[in-house]
Motif scaffolding. Structure first.
Motif, PDB file in Angstrom:
ATOM      1  N   SER A  61      -1.189   1.884 -13.033  1.00 34.58           N
ATOM      2  CA  SER A  61      -2.369   1.938 -12.172  1.00 34.58           C
ATOM      3  C   SER A  61      -2.468   3.320 -11.535  1.00 34.58           C
ATOM      4  O   SER A  61      -1.628   4.193 -11.756  1.00 34.58           O
ATOM      5  N   ALA A  62      -3.506   3.511 -10.711  1.00 32.83           N
ATOM      6  CA  ALA A  62      -3.686   4.793 -10.027  1.00 32.83           C
ATOM      7  C   ALA A  62      -2.777   4.946  -8.812  1.00 32.83           C
ATOM      8  O   ALA A  62      -2.608   6.052  -8.291  1.00 32.83           O
ATOM      9  N   ILE A  63      -2.187   3.848  -8.350  1.00 32.88           N
ATOM     10  CA  ILE A  63      -1.360   3.884  -7.142  1.00 32.88           C
ATOM     11  C   ILE A  63       0.005   4.491  -7.422  1.00 32.88           C
ATOM     12  O   ILE A  63       0.655   4.175  -8.429  1.00 32.88           O
ATOM     13  N   ARG A  64       0.450   5.366  -6.509  1.00 32.23           N
ATOM     14  CA  ARG A  64       1.797   5.914  -6.551  1.00 32.23           C
ATOM     15  C   ARG A  64       2.434   5.776  -5.177  1.00 32.23           C
ATOM     16  O   ARG A  64       1.834   6.149  -4.160  1.00 32.23           O
ATOM     17  N   LEU A  65       3.635   5.232  -5.148  1.00 33.70           N
ATOM     18  CA  LEU A  65       4.368   5.037  -3.902  1.00 33.70           C
ATOM     19  C   LEU A  65       5.481   6.060  -3.784  1.00 33.70           C
ATOM     20  O   LEU A  65       6.162   6.371  -4.758  1.00 33.70           O
ATOM     21  N   GLU A  66       5.675   6.566  -2.575  1.00 39.53           N
ATOM     22  CA  GLU A  66       6.744   7.512  -2.295  1.00 39.53           C
ATOM     23  C   GLU A  66       7.535   7.019  -1.087  1.00 39.53           C
ATOM     24  O   GLU A  66       6.956   6.637  -0.070  1.00 39.53           O
ATOM     25  N   ARG A  67       8.846   7.019  -1.190  1.00 40.97           N
ATOM     26  CA  ARG A  67       9.696   6.556  -0.091  1.00 40.97           C
ATOM     27  C   ARG A  67       9.688   7.551   1.063  1.00 40.97           C
ATOM     28  O   ARG A  67       9.955   8.737   0.896  1.00 40.97           O
ATOM     29  N   SER A  68       9.345   7.058   2.229  1.00 41.22           N
ATOM     30  CA  SER A  68       9.419   7.845   3.457  1.00 41.22           C
ATOM     31  C   SER A  68       9.549   6.878   4.614  1.00 41.22           C
ATOM     32  O   SER A  68       8.724   5.966   4.773  1.00 41.22           O
ATOM     33  N   ASP A  69      10.574   7.063   5.434  1.00 33.40           N
ATOM     34  CA  ASP A  69      10.791   6.187   6.575  1.00 33.40           C
ATOM     35  C   ASP A  69      10.165   6.738   7.855  1.00 33.40           C
ATOM     36  O   ASP A  69      10.323   6.173   8.928  1.00 33.40           O
ATOM     37  N   ASP A  70       9.433   7.838   7.747  1.00 29.67           N
ATOM     38  CA  ASP A  70       8.818   8.494   8.895  1.00 29.67           C
ATOM     39  C   ASP A  70       7.334   8.145   8.945  1.00 29.67           C
ATOM     40  O   ASP A  70       6.520   8.772   8.282  1.00 29.67           O
ATOM     41  N   ASP A  71       6.977   7.118   9.720  1.00 27.40           N
ATOM     42  CA  ASP A  71       5.600   6.662   9.894  1.00 27.40           C
ATOM     43  C   ASP A  71       4.882   6.484   8.557  1.00 27.40           C
ATOM     44  O   ASP A  71       3.832   7.083   8.312  1.00 27.40           O
ATOM     45  N   PRO A  72       5.403   5.637   7.688  1.00 25.44           N
ATOM     46  CA  PRO A  72       4.781   5.466   6.366  1.00 25.44           C
ATOM     47  C   PRO A  72       3.491   4.652   6.442  1.00 25.44           C
ATOM     48  O   PRO A  72       3.230   3.948   7.429  1.00 25.44           O
ATOM     49  N   ASP A  73       2.710   4.722   5.377  1.00 24.74           N
ATOM     50  CA  ASP A  73       1.524   3.881   5.273  1.00 24.74           C
ATOM     51  C   ASP A  73       1.900   2.397   5.256  1.00 24.74           C
ATOM     52  O   ASP A  73       1.176   1.556   5.794  1.00 24.74           O
ATOM     53  N   ILE A  74       3.021   2.090   4.617  1.00 23.20           N
ATOM     54  CA  ILE A  74       3.496   0.706   4.523  1.00 23.20           C
ATOM     55  C   ILE A  74       4.897   0.630   5.135  1.00 23.20           C
ATOM     56  O   ILE A  74       5.902   0.863   4.449  1.00 23.20           O
ATOM     57  N   PRO A  75       5.000   0.355   6.436  1.00 23.31           N
ATOM     58  CA  PRO A  75       6.318   0.196   7.054  1.00 23.31           C
ATOM     59  C   PRO A  75       6.899  -1.186   6.752  1.00 23.31           C
ATOM     60  O   PRO A  75       6.164  -2.178   6.650  1.00 23.31           O
ATOM     61  N   ILE A  76       8.201  -1.242   6.612  1.00 22.82           N
ATOM     62  CA  ILE A  76       8.910  -2.494   6.348  1.00 22.82           C
ATOM     63  C   ILE A  76       9.898  -2.723   7.492  1.00 22.82           C
ATOM     64  O   ILE A  76      10.706  -1.851   7.814  1.00 22.82           O
ATOM     65  N   LEU A  77       9.818  -3.905   8.105  1.00 26.44           N
ATOM     66  CA  LEU A  77      10.640  -4.224   9.257  1.00 26.44           C
ATOM     67  C   LEU A  77      11.550  -5.400   8.935  1.00 26.44           C
ATOM     68  O   LEU A  77      11.068  -6.451   8.478  1.00 26.44           O
ATOM     69  N   PHE A  78      12.840  -5.243   9.156  1.00 27.51           N
ATOM     70  CA  PHE A  78      13.805  -6.329   9.063  1.00 27.51           C
ATOM     71  C   PHE A  78      14.178  -6.721  10.487  1.00 27.51           C
ATOM     72  O   PHE A  78      14.950  -6.035  11.149  1.00 27.51           O
ATOM     73  N   ILE A  79      13.594  -7.841  10.957  1.00 26.70           N
ATOM     74  CA  ILE A  79      13.659  -8.210  12.362  1.00 26.70           C
ATOM     75  C   ILE A  79      14.660  -9.341  12.574  1.00 26.70           C
ATOM     76  O   ILE A  79      14.727 -10.302  11.807  1.00 26.70           O
ATOM     77  N   ASP A  80      15.433  -9.228  13.635  1.00 28.26           N
ATOM     78  CA  ASP A  80      16.403 -10.254  14.019  1.00 28.26           C
ATOM     79  C   ASP A  80      15.666 -11.410  14.678  1.00 28.26           C
ATOM     80  O   ASP A  80      15.547 -11.493  15.898  1.00 28.26           O
ATOM     81  N   MET A  81      15.144 -12.287  13.848  1.00 32.35           N
ATOM     82  CA  MET A  81      14.426 -13.456  14.338  1.00 32.35           C
ATOM     83  C   MET A  81      14.477 -14.535  13.272  1.00 32.35           C
ATOM     84  O   MET A  81      14.593 -14.238  12.083  1.00 32.35           O
TER      85      MET A  81
END
Length: 217
Positions: free
Chosen positions: A94-114
């Motif tokens: 597809s036209a989408i390309r993802l790049e890993r960045s943990d600094d304010d990314p477009d798609i943040p991922i949170l692993f929450i203690d809950m």
């Protein structure tokens, strides 16, 4: 999958009511499959959700929160799952390309203690706090059909062996393909299966749907 994808329509400042999954017991045509996962349309039916997309082809994604309870084996499994998901999506054509960045990314991922099946608290996103979540999920913020940010959340209710499948599905849904598919036929054939997390790779129709949503130029 059993997790909830939620559309947050910023223009309305409210949660959009949305069908989480639609059932089918047989194979769908490519057109029906795409319309189901992209706008919750039943076969030959009308869309129940707006079609939403990112306006840019290059997106950043990263783990921005990893609570201490995940450190160790869970953290390693999560990092590996993210790397494999990025590779799978970038190689899908597809036209989408993802790049890993943990600094304010477009798609943040949170692993929450809950725990699972609880309300989100202290996520860092005011619009999410107080909303329910099961084991994991994605919240997609949009305005006028354009995705502005997608936030992926994992809870302690998700077993570590499911990280790879869940990570791939939540990222795909964070790209705007928000509706799962119920029924046995797609349990082994699609990452969008509502009742199974057995797949860890994109199925043929998953790749097709991503390519239709973001056609390669």
């Amino acid at each position: 999958m059993i997790w909830r994808a939620c559309l947050m329509v910023l223009a309305l400042s409210t949660n959009a009511s949305a069908q989480e999954y639609l059932n089918t017991q047989t194979e769908l045509s490519d057109n029906d499959f795409y319309r189901l996962v992209s706008c919750a349309a039943p076969p030959k039916g009308e869309c129940a959700k707006p079609i939403v997309k990112w306006s840019k082809p290059k997106l950043t994604i990263g783990i921005t929160r990893m609570d201490p309870v995940y450190l160790g084996g869970k953290k390693k499994r999560a990092e590996a799952a993210l790397a494999r998901a990025i590779q799978a999506i970038n190689s899908a054509g597809s036209a989408i390309r993802l790049e890993r960045s943990d600094d304010d990314p477009d798609i943040p991922i949170l692993f929450i203690d809950m725990p699972a099946r609880s309300q989100i608290e202290n996520s860092g996103y005011a619009a999410l706090d107080g909303t329910p979540i099961s084991a994991a999920g994605v919240r997609v913020f949009t305005k006028d059909g354009v995705i502005l940010k997608s936030v992926i959340l994992f809870t302690l209710g998700l077993q570590m062996r499911a990280y790879e499948s869940a990570m791939l599905e939540e990222i795909i849904q964070g790209l705007g393909l928000l509706t799962d598919i119920g029924g046995k036929y797609y349990e082994t054939r699609s990452i969008f299966s509502q009742s199974s997390n057995s797949r860890t790779k994109l199925g043929e129709q998953d790749i097709m749907a991503l390519g239709r949503h973001y056609p390669a130029r």
